[in-house]
Design an enzyme around this catalytic site. Structure first.
Site, PDB file in Angstrom:
ATOM      1  N   ASN A 162       0.826  -1.206   0.000  1.00  0.00           N
ATOM      2  CA  ASN A 162       0.000   0.000   0.000  1.00  0.00           C
ATOM      3  C   ASN A 162       0.858   1.253   0.000  1.00  0.00           C
ATOM      4  O   ASN A 162       1.981   1.266   0.489  1.00  0.00           O
ATOM      5  CB  ASN A 162      -0.939   0.002   1.202  1.00  0.00           C
ATOM      6  CG  ASN A 162      -1.935  -1.131   1.120  1.00  0.00           C
ATOM      7  OD1 ASN A 162      -2.130  -1.692   0.042  1.00  0.00           O
ATOM      8  ND2 ASN A 162      -2.539  -1.477   2.237  1.00  0.00           N
TER       9      ASN A 162
ATOM     10  N   HIS B 202       5.905  -0.516  -2.735  1.00  0.00           N
ATOM     11  CA  HIS B 202       5.481   0.283  -3.898  1.00  0.00           C
ATOM     12  C   HIS B 202       5.601   1.786  -3.662  1.00  0.00           C
ATOM     13  O   HIS B 202       5.023   2.577  -4.401  1.00  0.00           O
ATOM     14  CB  HIS B 202       4.037  -0.085  -4.278  1.00  0.00           C
ATOM     15  CG  HIS B 202       3.913  -1.476  -4.832  1.00  0.00           C
ATOM     16  ND1 HIS B 202       2.757  -2.209  -4.774  1.00  0.00           N
ATOM     17  CD2 HIS B 202       4.821  -2.276  -5.451  1.00  0.00           C
ATOM     18  CE1 HIS B 202       2.956  -3.399  -5.339  1.00  0.00           C
ATOM     19  NE2 HIS B 202       4.196  -3.467  -5.746  1.00  0.00           N
TER      20      HIS B 202
ATOM     21  N   CYS C  58      11.218  14.998  -7.064  1.00  0.00           N
ATOM     22  CA  CYS C  58      11.680  15.649  -8.287  1.00  0.00           C
ATOM     23  C   CYS C  58      12.587  14.668  -9.014  1.00  0.00           C
ATOM     24  O   CYS C  58      13.607  14.237  -8.470  1.00  0.00           O
ATOM     25  CB  CYS C  58      12.444  16.930  -7.956  1.00  0.00           C
ATOM     26  SG  CYS C  58      13.165  17.671  -9.443  1.00  0.00           S
TER      27      CYS C  58
ATOM     28  N   CYS D 268      16.348  16.497  -9.707  1.00  0.00           N
ATOM     29  CA  CYS D 268      17.373  16.659  -8.665  1.00  0.00           C
ATOM     30  C   CYS D 268      17.212  15.664  -7.518  1.00  0.00           C
ATOM     31  O   CYS D 268      18.058  15.592  -6.630  1.00  0.00           O
ATOM     32  CB  CYS D 268      17.365  18.095  -8.125  1.00  0.00           C
ATOM     33  SG  CYS D 268      15.911  18.493  -7.131  1.00  0.00           S
TER      34      CYS D 268
ATOM     35  N   CYS E   7       9.023  21.379  -8.508  1.00  0.00           N
ATOM     36  CA  CYS E   7      10.166  21.452  -7.595  1.00  0.00           C
ATOM     37  C   CYS E   7      10.539  22.918  -7.380  1.00  0.00           C
ATOM     38  O   CYS E   7      10.631  23.685  -8.342  1.00  0.00           O
ATOM     39  CB  CYS E   7      11.342  20.697  -8.209  1.00  0.00           C
ATOM     40  SG  CYS E   7      12.829  20.752  -7.219  1.00  0.00           S
TER      41      CYS E   7
ATOM     42  N   GLY F 296      -5.273  -9.061   3.149  1.00  0.00           N
ATOM     43  CA  GLY F 296      -5.936  -8.288   2.089  1.00  0.00           C
ATOM     44  C   GLY F 296      -5.162  -8.128   0.799  1.00  0.00           C
ATOM     45  O   GLY F 296      -5.067  -7.015   0.288  1.00  0.00           O
TER      46      GLY F 296
ATOM     47  N   ASN G  10      -8.402 -12.702   4.819  1.00  0.00           N
ATOM     48  CA  ASN G  10      -9.070 -12.168   3.625  1.00  0.00           C
ATOM     49  C   ASN G  10     -10.479 -12.747   3.598  1.00  0.00           C
ATOM     50  O   ASN G  10     -10.650 -13.947   3.846  1.00  0.00           O
ATOM     51  CB  ASN G  10      -8.295 -12.584   2.355  1.00  0.00           C
ATOM     52  CG  ASN G  10      -8.640 -11.727   1.147  1.00  0.00           C
ATOM     53  OD1 ASN G  10      -9.806 -11.493   0.847  1.00  0.00           O
ATOM     54  ND2 ASN G  10      -7.619 -11.258   0.456  1.00  0.00           N
TER      55      ASN G  10
ATOM     56  N   GLU H  90     -12.107 -13.320   1.037  1.00  0.00           N
ATOM     57  CA  GLU H  90     -12.204 -14.127  -0.194  1.00  0.00           C
ATOM     58  C   GLU H  90     -11.014 -15.078  -0.298  1.00  0.00           C
ATOM     59  O   GLU H  90     -10.028 -14.918   0.406  1.00  0.00           O
ATOM     60  CB  GLU H  90     -12.148 -13.203  -1.431  1.00  0.00           C
ATOM     61  CG  GLU H  90     -13.109 -12.047  -1.435  1.00  0.00           C
ATOM     62  CD  GLU H  90     -14.549 -12.471  -1.598  1.00  0.00           C
ATOM     63  OE1 GLU H  90     -14.781 -13.571  -2.147  1.00  0.00           O
ATOM     64  OE2 GLU H  90     -15.431 -11.711  -1.166  1.00  0.00           O
TER      65      GLU H  90
ATOM     66  N   ALA I 267     -10.359  -7.709   7.590  1.00  0.00           N
ATOM     67  CA  ALA I 267      -9.106  -7.517   8.327  1.00  0.00           C
ATOM     68  C   ALA I 267      -9.343  -7.027   9.755  1.00  0.00           C
ATOM     69  O   ALA I 267      -8.765  -7.558  10.709  1.00  0.00           O
ATOM     70  CB  ALA I 267      -8.226  -6.528   7.567  1.00  0.00           C
TER      71      ALA I 267
HETATM   72  P1  NAD Z   1      -6.078  -5.904  -4.737  1.00  0.00           P
HETATM   73  O1  NAD Z   1      -6.734  -4.617  -5.007  1.00  0.00           O
HETATM   74  O2  NAD Z   1      -5.622  -6.710  -5.879  1.00  0.00           O
HETATM   75  O3  NAD Z   1      -7.011  -6.866  -3.840  1.00  0.00           O
HETATM   76  C1  NAD Z   1      -7.528  -6.511  -2.614  1.00  0.00           C
HETATM   77  C2  NAD Z   1      -7.749  -7.745  -1.759  1.00  0.00           C
HETATM   78  O4  NAD Z   1      -8.284  -7.321  -0.507  1.00  0.00           O
HETATM   79  C3  NAD Z   1      -8.746  -8.771  -2.315  1.00  0.00           C
HETATM   80  O5  NAD Z   1      -8.197 -10.077  -2.196  1.00  0.00           O
HETATM   81  C4  NAD Z   1      -9.983  -8.627  -1.422  1.00  0.00           C
HETATM   82  O6  NAD Z   1     -10.686  -9.844  -1.247  1.00  0.00           O
HETATM   83  C5  NAD Z   1      -9.348  -8.174  -0.134  1.00  0.00           C
HETATM   84  N1  NAD Z   1     -10.227  -7.423   0.766  1.00  0.00           N
HETATM   85  C6  NAD Z   1     -11.255  -6.603   0.461  1.00  0.00           C
HETATM   86  N2  NAD Z   1     -11.802  -6.099   1.584  1.00  0.00           N
HETATM   87  C7  NAD Z   1     -11.085  -6.600   2.621  1.00  0.00           C
HETATM   88  C8  NAD Z   1     -11.144  -6.427   4.014  1.00  0.00           C
HETATM   89  N3  NAD Z   1     -12.052  -5.637   4.592  1.00  0.00           N
HETATM   90  N4  NAD Z   1     -10.247  -7.081   4.780  1.00  0.00           N
HETATM   91  C9  NAD Z   1      -9.314  -7.907   4.221  1.00  0.00           C
HETATM   92  N5  NAD Z   1      -9.200  -8.087   2.895  1.00  0.00           N
HETATM   93  C10 NAD Z   1     -10.073  -7.441   2.101  1.00  0.00           C
HETATM   94  O7  NAD Z   1      -4.901  -5.597  -3.728  1.00  0.00           O
HETATM   95  P2  NAD Z   1      -3.368  -5.903  -3.773  1.00  0.00           P
HETATM   96  O8  NAD Z   1      -3.141  -7.368  -3.824  1.00  0.00           O
HETATM   97  O9  NAD Z   1      -2.800  -5.105  -2.679  1.00  0.00           O
HETATM   98  O10 NAD Z   1      -2.837  -5.286  -5.160  1.00  0.00           O
HETATM   99  C11 NAD Z   1      -3.216  -4.041  -5.565  1.00  0.00           C
HETATM  100  C12 NAD Z   1      -2.088  -3.088  -5.865  1.00  0.00           C
HETATM  101  O11 NAD Z   1      -2.662  -1.821  -5.822  1.00  0.00           O
HETATM  102  C13 NAD Z   1      -1.022  -3.087  -4.845  1.00  0.00           C
HETATM  103  O12 NAD Z   1       0.141  -3.154  -5.540  1.00  0.00           O
HETATM  104  C14 NAD Z   1      -1.107  -1.740  -4.129  1.00  0.00           C
HETATM  105  O13 NAD Z   1       0.126  -1.070  -4.261  1.00  0.00           O
HETATM  106  C15 NAD Z   1      -2.065  -0.922  -4.923  1.00  0.00           C
HETATM  107  N6  NAD Z   1      -3.161  -0.261  -4.159  1.00  0.00           N
HETATM  108  C16 NAD Z   1      -2.910   0.341  -2.973  1.00  0.00           C
HETATM  109  C17 NAD Z   1      -3.931   0.943  -2.281  1.00  0.00           C
HETATM  110  C18 NAD Z   1      -3.612   1.599  -0.961  1.00  0.00           C
HETATM  111  O14 NAD Z   1      -2.519   2.138  -0.798  1.00  0.00           O
HETATM  112  N7  NAD Z   1      -4.532   1.548   0.011  1.00  0.00           N
HETATM  113  C19 NAD Z   1      -5.227   0.940  -2.775  1.00  0.00           C
HETATM  114  C20 NAD Z   1      -5.462   0.333  -4.014  1.00  0.00           C
HETATM  115  C21 NAD Z   1      -4.419  -0.279  -4.687  1.00  0.00           C
END
Ligand code: NAD
Length: 245
Positions: free
Chosen positions: A102, A119, A127, A130, A148, A188, A214, A216, A233
């Site tokens: 995230n 990520h 920037c 620089c 910048c 998640g 998760n 799912e 979660a």
């Molecule tokens: P994803 O979007 O592919 O999947 C999300 C997962 O979370 C699913 O498996 C879903 O079933 C599960 N989920 C949904 N609600 C939930 C809950 N309440 N508790 C637990 N699990 C839950 O996510 P990913 O695998 O992290 O890949 C997505 C990419 O997108 C990542 O690389 C990330 O960097 C980026 N991303 C980040 C954010 C953020 O910073 N919050 C948001 C969106 C996407």
């Protein structure tokens, strides 16, 4: 489910190096939608706006959507119970490392200290000329793109776009920790994004017990996960907290 949570708590308590690996799902209950799935961001936005090549050619258009997604919608998101339980586990010595996909900074806001940002982080801007880093708080984003103050170059959010490499330190630290982990708690994540999804897979290959939280099933659930705690979660981690402390 309660039995599985109790068993997970016992395994965690008896382990020397527990790590967590989190994805977009841990922040869903903070109001940040994931990318994929029914309410995912890619149903509303074209992922092209986060493609590095497209970004270089279309700064202005990309910044319009980047502002809307990351600095208007998500600006006020707060850590939820799940982030807080992981922070508490670290504080009490039960969690040694946290790798997150995230970019929302919510683990740090909840108090986690050892966070490997696989990520990057949307709260920083960089920037590319620089290398100077800025806090997103320094900008009100009424005027985009932000620039910048040293050389006037357009700033890029310091999270990785499609087509960009993983930050070196985060990459090396994440895999080093995966190799020494005896437990990896996945929260998640669909497991569809590589190379991030190789982190828990590496932990598994190194002998770690994999606990997945998760609601799912995911790409981890069959081949990688040992204990699937099926649920949201914050609910599952609240129950785990009660067993642990
Ligand atoms: P994803 O979007 O592919 O999947 C999300 C997962 O979370 C699913 O498996 C879903 O079933 C599960 N989920 C949904 N609600 C939930 C809950 N309440 N508790 C637990 N699990 C839950 O996510 P990913 O695998 O992290 O890949 C997505 C990419 O997108 C990542 O690389 C990330 O960097 C980026 N991303 C980040 C954010 C953020 O910073 N919050 C948001 C969106 C996407």
């Amino acid at each position: 489910m309660d039995l599985l949570i109790r068993e997970s708590a016992e395994i965690i308590r008896e382990s020397k190096f527990v790590m967590a690996f989190t994805g977009a799902g841990i922040s869903v209950e903070s109001g940040i939608p994931p990318f994929r799935g029914e309410h995912g961001l890619w149903n509303k936005y074209n992922p092209e706006v986060l493609d590095l090549g497209f970004y270089f050619e279309n700064h202005e258009e990309c910044w319009f959507y980047i502002r809307e997604i990351f600095y208007d919608f998500f600006a006020d998101a707060k850590p939820n119970k799940a982030h807080k339980v992981l922070a508490r586990m670290e504080k009490e010595g039960l969690l040694k490392s946290l790798v997150t996909q995230n970019i929302d900074n919510l683990h740090q806001q909840a108090g986690s200290k050892i966070v490997h940002e696989f990520h990057g982080n949307s709260k920083r801007l960089k920037c590319l000329l620089c290398g100077k880093l800025f806090s997103s708080k320094e900008f009100d984003f009424k005027k985009i793109p932000p620039r910048c103050d040293e050389d006037g170059e357009i700033l890029k959010p310091d999270f990785i776009f499609f087509g960009e490499g993983i930050p070196r330190d985060a990459y090396e630290n994440s895999f080093a920790d995966a190799e020494k982990a005896d437990v990896c708690i996945i929260v998640g994540s669909t497991g569809e994004v590589t190379p991030a999804s190789f982190v828990p897979r590496t932990a598994k290959q190194s002998g770690a017990v994999i606990i997945e939280i998760n609601p799912e099933e995911t790409m981890f659930t069959g081949p990688v996960t040992d204990i699937h705690l099926k649920g949201k979660a914050s609910e599952v981690l609240s129950k785990l907290e009660k067993e642990l402390f």
